[in-house]
Enzyme design. Structure first.
Site, PDB file in Angstrom:
ATOM      1  N   ARG A  55      -9.628   9.317  14.274  1.00 29.96           N
ATOM      2  CA  ARG A  55      -8.809  10.093  13.494  1.00 29.96           C
ATOM      3  C   ARG A  55      -9.334  11.138  12.641  1.00 29.96           C
ATOM      4  NH1 ARG A  55      -8.553   8.111   7.288  1.00 29.96           N
ATOM      5  NH2 ARG A  55     -10.661   7.678   8.012  1.00 29.96           N
ATOM      6  N   ARG A 107     -17.008  12.028  12.967  1.00 34.90           N
ATOM      7  CA  ARG A 107     -17.562  10.628  12.487  1.00 34.90           C
ATOM      8  C   ARG A 107     -18.234   9.663  13.553  1.00 34.90           C
ATOM      9  NH1 ARG A 107     -12.793   8.609   8.107  1.00 34.90           N
ATOM     10  NH2 ARG A 107     -13.527  10.184   6.596  1.00 34.90           N
ATOM     11  N   GLY A 114     -11.268  10.421  -0.615  1.00 36.01           N
ATOM     12  CA  GLY A 114     -11.136  11.812  -0.337  1.00 36.01           C
ATOM     13  C   GLY A 114      -9.991  12.642  -0.545  1.00 36.01           C
ATOM     14  N   GLY A 174       0.838  -1.182   0.111  1.00 35.71           N
ATOM     15  CA  GLY A 174       0.124  -0.127   0.040  1.00 35.71           C
ATOM     16  C   GLY A 174       0.900   1.326  -0.093  1.00 35.71           C
ATOM     17  N   HIS A 214     -16.953   4.242   9.545  1.00 33.07           N
ATOM     18  CA  HIS A 214     -17.519   5.131   8.852  1.00 33.07           C
ATOM     19  C   HIS A 214     -18.803   5.370   8.746  1.00 33.07           C
ATOM     20  CE1 HIS A 214     -17.797   7.889   5.268  1.00 33.07           C
ATOM     21  NE2 HIS A 214     -16.302   8.024   5.375  1.00 33.07           N
ATOM     22  N   HIS A 241     -13.988   0.960   9.299  1.00 29.49           N
ATOM     23  CA  HIS A 241     -12.988   1.995   8.145  1.00 29.49           C
ATOM     24  C   HIS A 241     -11.775   1.656   8.624  1.00 29.49           C
ATOM     25  CE1 HIS A 241     -12.777   4.322   5.015  1.00 29.49           C
ATOM     26  NE2 HIS A 241     -12.497   5.439   5.864  1.00 29.49           N
ATOM     27  N   SER A 291      -4.974   9.881   7.528  1.00 25.78           N
ATOM     28  CA  SER A 291      -4.250   8.432   7.410  1.00 25.78           C
ATOM     29  C   SER A 291      -3.205   8.354   6.319  1.00 25.78           C
ATOM     30  CB  SER A 291      -5.322   7.158   7.504  1.00 25.78           C
ATOM     31  OG  SER A 291      -6.255   7.541   6.921  1.00 25.78           O
ATOM     32  N   ALA A 319      -8.720   4.792  -1.350  1.00 28.76           N
ATOM     33  CA  ALA A 319      -8.998   5.874  -0.887  1.00 28.76           C
ATOM     34  C   ALA A 319      -9.472   6.735  -1.788  1.00 28.76           C
ATOM     35  CB  ALA A 319      -7.402   6.309  -0.341  1.00 28.76           C
ATOM     36  N   GLU A 343     -13.462  18.475   4.440  1.00 25.28           N
ATOM     37  CA  GLU A 343     -14.000  17.541   5.257  1.00 25.28           C
ATOM     38  C   GLU A 343     -14.407  17.928   6.781  1.00 25.28           C
ATOM     39  OE1 GLU A 343     -11.616  13.983   4.492  1.00 25.28           O
ATOM     40  OE2 GLU A 343     -12.650  13.510   2.495  1.00 25.28           O
TER      41      GLU A 343
HETATM   42  C1  FAD Z   1     -12.624   2.666   1.158  1.00 25.14           C
HETATM   43  C2  FAD Z   1     -11.710   3.585   1.861  1.00 25.14           C
HETATM   44  C3  FAD Z   1     -11.556   4.956   1.576  1.00 25.14           C
HETATM   45  C4  FAD Z   1     -10.430   5.535   2.383  1.00 25.14           C
HETATM   46  N1  FAD Z   1     -10.171   6.968   2.078  1.00 25.14           N
HETATM   47  C5  FAD Z   1      -9.184   7.544   2.538  1.00 25.14           C
HETATM   48  C6  FAD Z   1      -8.987   8.683   2.282  1.00 25.14           C
HETATM   49  O1  FAD Z   1      -9.682   9.425   1.418  1.00 25.14           O
HETATM   50  N2  FAD Z   1      -8.134   9.506   2.805  1.00 25.14           N
HETATM   51  C7  FAD Z   1      -7.418   8.914   3.756  1.00 25.14           C
HETATM   52  O2  FAD Z   1      -6.294   9.558   4.364  1.00 25.14           O
HETATM   53  N3  FAD Z   1      -7.558   7.779   4.390  1.00 25.14           N
HETATM   54  C8  FAD Z   1      -8.212   6.964   3.623  1.00 25.14           C
HETATM   55  N4  FAD Z   1      -8.609   5.955   3.744  1.00 25.14           N
HETATM   56  C9  FAD Z   1      -7.773   5.056   4.963  1.00 25.14           C
HETATM   57  C10 FAD Z   1      -6.294   4.675   4.135  1.00 25.14           C
HETATM   58  O3  FAD Z   1      -6.717   4.298   2.733  1.00 25.14           O
HETATM   59  C11 FAD Z   1      -5.598   3.560   4.694  1.00 25.14           C
HETATM   60  O4  FAD Z   1      -5.464   3.807   6.014  1.00 25.14           O
HETATM   61  C12 FAD Z   1      -4.129   3.578   4.050  1.00 25.14           C
HETATM   62  O5  FAD Z   1      -4.249   3.334   2.759  1.00 25.14           O
HETATM   63  C13 FAD Z   1      -3.344   2.349   4.584  1.00 25.14           C
HETATM   64  O6  FAD Z   1      -2.362   2.137   3.710  1.00 25.14           O
HETATM   65  P1  FAD Z   1      -1.233   0.906   4.314  1.00 25.14           P
HETATM   66  O7  FAD Z   1      -0.085   1.398   3.233  1.00 25.14           O
HETATM   67  O8  FAD Z   1      -1.192   1.242   5.673  1.00 25.14           O
HETATM   68  O9  FAD Z   1      -2.005  -0.392   3.971  1.00 25.14           O
HETATM   69  P2  FAD Z   1      -2.803  -0.838   2.641  1.00 25.14           P
HETATM   70  O10 FAD Z   1      -2.957   0.255   1.513  1.00 25.14           O
HETATM   71  O11 FAD Z   1      -4.086  -1.537   3.126  1.00 25.14           O
HETATM   72  O12 FAD Z   1      -2.143  -2.041   2.066  1.00 25.14           O
HETATM   73  C14 FAD Z   1      -1.613  -3.155   2.895  1.00 25.14           C
HETATM   74  C15 FAD Z   1      -0.603  -4.154   2.083  1.00 25.14           C
HETATM   75  O13 FAD Z   1      -0.245  -5.282   2.899  1.00 25.14           O
HETATM   76  C16 FAD Z   1      -0.484  -6.474   2.212  1.00 25.14           C
HETATM   77  N5  FAD Z   1      -0.626  -7.549   3.068  1.00 25.14           N
HETATM   78  C17 FAD Z   1      -1.409  -7.648   4.131  1.00 25.14           C
HETATM   79  N6  FAD Z   1      -1.214  -8.632   4.865  1.00 25.14           N
HETATM   80  C18 FAD Z   1      -0.241  -9.451   4.238  1.00 25.14           C
HETATM   81  C19 FAD Z   1       0.579 -10.682   4.258  1.00 25.14           C
HETATM   82  N7  FAD Z   1       0.372 -11.500   5.417  1.00 25.14           N
HETATM   83  N8  FAD Z   1       1.636 -10.883   3.680  1.00 25.14           N
HETATM   84  C20 FAD Z   1       1.809 -10.128   2.392  1.00 25.14           C
HETATM   85  N9  FAD Z   1       1.223  -9.038   2.140  1.00 25.14           N
HETATM   86  C21 FAD Z   1       0.257  -8.738   3.087  1.00 25.14           C
HETATM   87  C22 FAD Z   1      -1.726  -6.030   1.320  1.00 25.14           C
HETATM   88  O14 FAD Z   1      -1.823  -7.004   0.247  1.00 25.14           O
HETATM   89  C23 FAD Z   1      -1.353  -4.782   0.856  1.00 25.14           C
HETATM   90  O15 FAD Z   1      -0.501  -4.557  -0.357  1.00 25.14           O
HETATM   91  C24 FAD Z   1      -9.707   4.896   3.108  1.00 25.14           C
HETATM   92  C25 FAD Z   1      -9.792   3.648   3.397  1.00 25.14           C
HETATM   93  C26 FAD Z   1     -10.865   2.973   2.749  1.00 25.14           C
HETATM   94  C27 FAD Z   1     -10.995   1.343   2.880  1.00 25.14           C
END
Ligand code: FAD
Length: 539
Positions: free
Chosen positions: A379, A285, A53, A19, A235, A344, A384, A51, A119
């Site tokens: 949050r 929220r 917003g 991510g 959410h 969420h 995030s 994501a 927001e």
């Molecule tokens: C629908 C939605 C809308 C959102 N909108 C916003 C927004 O507008 N603004 C904002 O700030 N936040 C938003 N958020 C929150 C934000 O998107 C997340 O908090 C953020 O993207 C998390 O990023 P990350 O890199 O931590 O994890 P993620 O993007 O969730 O990535 C996790 C990664 O870990 C990998 N993984 C997990 N477990 C394993 C494993 N056991 N082995 C190998 N790989 C694994 C997955 O495949 C993935 O690649 C939103 C969330 C959602 C669900």
């Protein structure tokens, strides 16, 4: 009989997760060699792609990092760390500039300046977005392109990380499984966990199927310190669809819609949020989610009316929301959309310091899996992605200054996992855990039901472990079975941790609401730290 041991592969730095946290961290470490492991077939898994917003950053006229930090702390309901929040909002502006320099095409107005959305609970418009409400998709596509161009990043996709290898308080690498290689022990002195959130522990969630709390569970098993686990943000406005009962993710109707004028209506078409909070639809929220939940619980329907937005100047800004509605057979131009709250975002997670270090040597964490203490009990919207961006860069910088000791890891035995015949039972155990979390560890909680959930989840966890012990240790197992069992044991552990933390916090604060303790208690105005060992000692 001697247990067979796994094949060994040597890596310098391993990043688990692709991510925003994982990819920004890997890109920021160049030219150092990094292996990114992710469980999805391509790099697009996880919440980041979804994501909508955008990313909060104090870049508009009149705004400042201090004002952004003040809003962040106000949302955190007494638990956010102001100094850390200020560092985040200051570095956020640099982080955004780094993304712009990396070529991310953020939306701009006719004057060429960044378009800034507004927001809830932000004093100023400060949400930087791309592709309207497709921010995550546009951002991740660009980052994935950078990773493909990079000579220092190797990607192992479709590879499930099953566990961390930690001995005497220091990291030795990770254990993974994929279809070609079977079990592999990646021996590495440096591991970054960036595995995202835990939404799949509830039936109704906006999160993708990957959000099974793997990284949180594996760091917990390894003995790392965790914090703020009870704080889960629901959410308010996921699109209520029939599929919500089969465990699929619910489409999110971004808060930016309410920021742009969308209205919440009850069954009679009344704007009920006017009676609940002075900011009505833009109240914090947790307040909006509780107000909707109360009505849904009484069997009523609640709607989000997008028509005021779609009739106005920003009608082009929400293609994702319009497409979601269309896929559900609804036309937001002529009818309001049914909504429900959904799990969420997890404010809690692996406890990290200001450099992203966990309590285990050689182990860092960033993104949603980690807790920095900045979000506190709630949050602020769009903080995030910002936090993931800033801490991914800090982790990379810290690893750049880290000189790991030379240590030899012991050979790792092949794990024992359940037989294929147990597949249905594994699925049923996860379903039972999601029932418990949805009924007793959701938006409204109380001691009696949390205690019952605590005991029942422990029983399910014991049953799952017994299935594992009774199974087989095969060097080339079925990868989908490894993933199903691995995710199930992770979901069970994080469900137990969240429930126990919620049981211990005898007050209401931010996203954690207890019917039996409906007010905040000043004695609880501090984060709650926990380990898996402490949890196990209770059962
Ligand atoms: C629908 C939605 C809308 C959102 N909108 C916003 C927004 O507008 N603004 C904002 O700030 N936040 C938003 N958020 C929150 C934000 O998107 C997340 O908090 C953020 O993207 C998390 O990023 P990350 O890199 O931590 O994890 P993620 O993007 O969730 O990535 C996790 C990664 O870990 C990998 N993984 C997990 N477990 C394993 C494993 N056991 N082995 C190998 N790989 C694994 C997955 O495949 C993935 O690649 C939103 C969330 C959602 C669900």
């Amino acid at each position: 009989m001697t247990a067979s041991v796994m094949a060994v592969r040597r890596d310098d730095v391993i990043v688990v997760g692709s991510g925003i946290g994982g990819l920004v961290c890997a890109l920021s470490m160049a030219p150092r060699t990094v292996t990114v492991i992710t469980k999805t077939p391509k790099l697009e898994g996880g919440s980041s792609v979804w994501a909508q917003g955008g990313i909060a950053a104090a870049m508009g006229p009149g705004d400042s990092p201090a004002a952004h930090a003040a809003d962040t702390v106000a949302a955190g309901a007494g638990l956010s760390n102001l100094e850390q929040a200020l560092h985040l909002t200051e570095e956020g502006v640099d982080g955004l500039q780094w993304l712009i320099d990396e070529g991310i095409p953020f939306d701009r107005g006719p004057d060429g300046n960044l378009e800034l959305g507004k927001e809830a609970a932000h004093q100023f418009p400060r949400i930087v977005h791309a592709g309207g409400d497709a921010t995550g998709y546009v951002l991740m596509e660009s980052l994935i392109e950078r990773v493909a161009e990079s000579r220092s990043i190797q990607v192992l996709d479709d590879t499930f990380v099953y566990d961390l290898v930690v001995s005497n308080g220091r990291t030795h690498g990770v254990i993974s499984c994929n279809a070609e290689s079977g079990w592999v022990f990646h021996q590495a002195p440096i591991v970054v966990v960036a595995t995202g959130g835990i939404g799949m522990a509830w039936w109704q969630t906006t999160n993708p199927v990957e959000a099974t709390g793997d990284g949180l569970a594996m760091t917990a098993r390894a003995g790392a310190r965790l914090a703020d686990l009870e704080f889960v943000q629901f959410h308010p406005t996921a699109l209520a669809m029939a599929s919500s009962t089969d465990g699929a993710s619910l489409p999110l109707l971004t808060e930016a819609l309410r920021g742009a004028g969308a209205l919440l209506l009850d069954e009679s078409g009344r704007r009920f949020m006017l009676d609940e909070h002075p900011h009505a639809e833009l109240a914090p929220r947790d307040i909006v989610a509780r107000a909707i939940h109360e009505r849904v619980r009484r069997g009523q329907r609640v709607y989000l009316d997008l028509r005021p937005v779609l009739a106005g100047a920003r009608k082009e800004a929400f293609p994702t929301a319009i497409e979601y509605a269309r896929q559900a057979g609804l036309d937001p131009h002529v009818e309001p959309l049914p909504v429900t709250p959904a799990a969420h975002y997890h404010m809690g997670g692996v406890q990290i310091d200001e450099h992203g270090r966990t309590s285990i040597d050689g182990l860092w964490a960033c993104g949603e899996v980690a807790t920095t203490g900045i979000h506190g009990a709630n949050r602020l919207a769009s903080n995030s992605l910002l936090e993931a961006l800033v801490f991914a860069r800090r982790v990379a910088a810290d690893i750049g200054n880290y000189d790991p000791p030379a240590v030899a890891a012991a050979p790792q035995p092949v794990p024992t996992i359940p037989d294929a015949a147990s597949r249905d039972r594994i699925r049923d155990i996860v379903a039972a855990a999601r029932d418990i979390m949805s009924q007793h560890v959701g938006i409204l909680r109380d001691g009696e039901h949390l205690q019952r959930a605590h005991e029942e989840l422990a029983r399910l966890d014991r049953e799952l472990r017994e299935l594992g012990v009774a199974g087989a240790a095969k060097p080339l197992p079925k990868p989908d079975l490894v993933r199903a069992y691995g995710e199930a044991r992770n979901t069970l552990l994080i469900a137990r941790l969240v429930t126990y933390a919620a049981l211990c916090r005898t007050e209401s604060r931010g996203a954690h609401y207890r019917r039996d303790y409906p007010q905040p208690n000043p004695d609880w105005a501090h984060p709650q730290s926990l380990t898996a060992e402490q949890l196990d000692a209770t059962q």
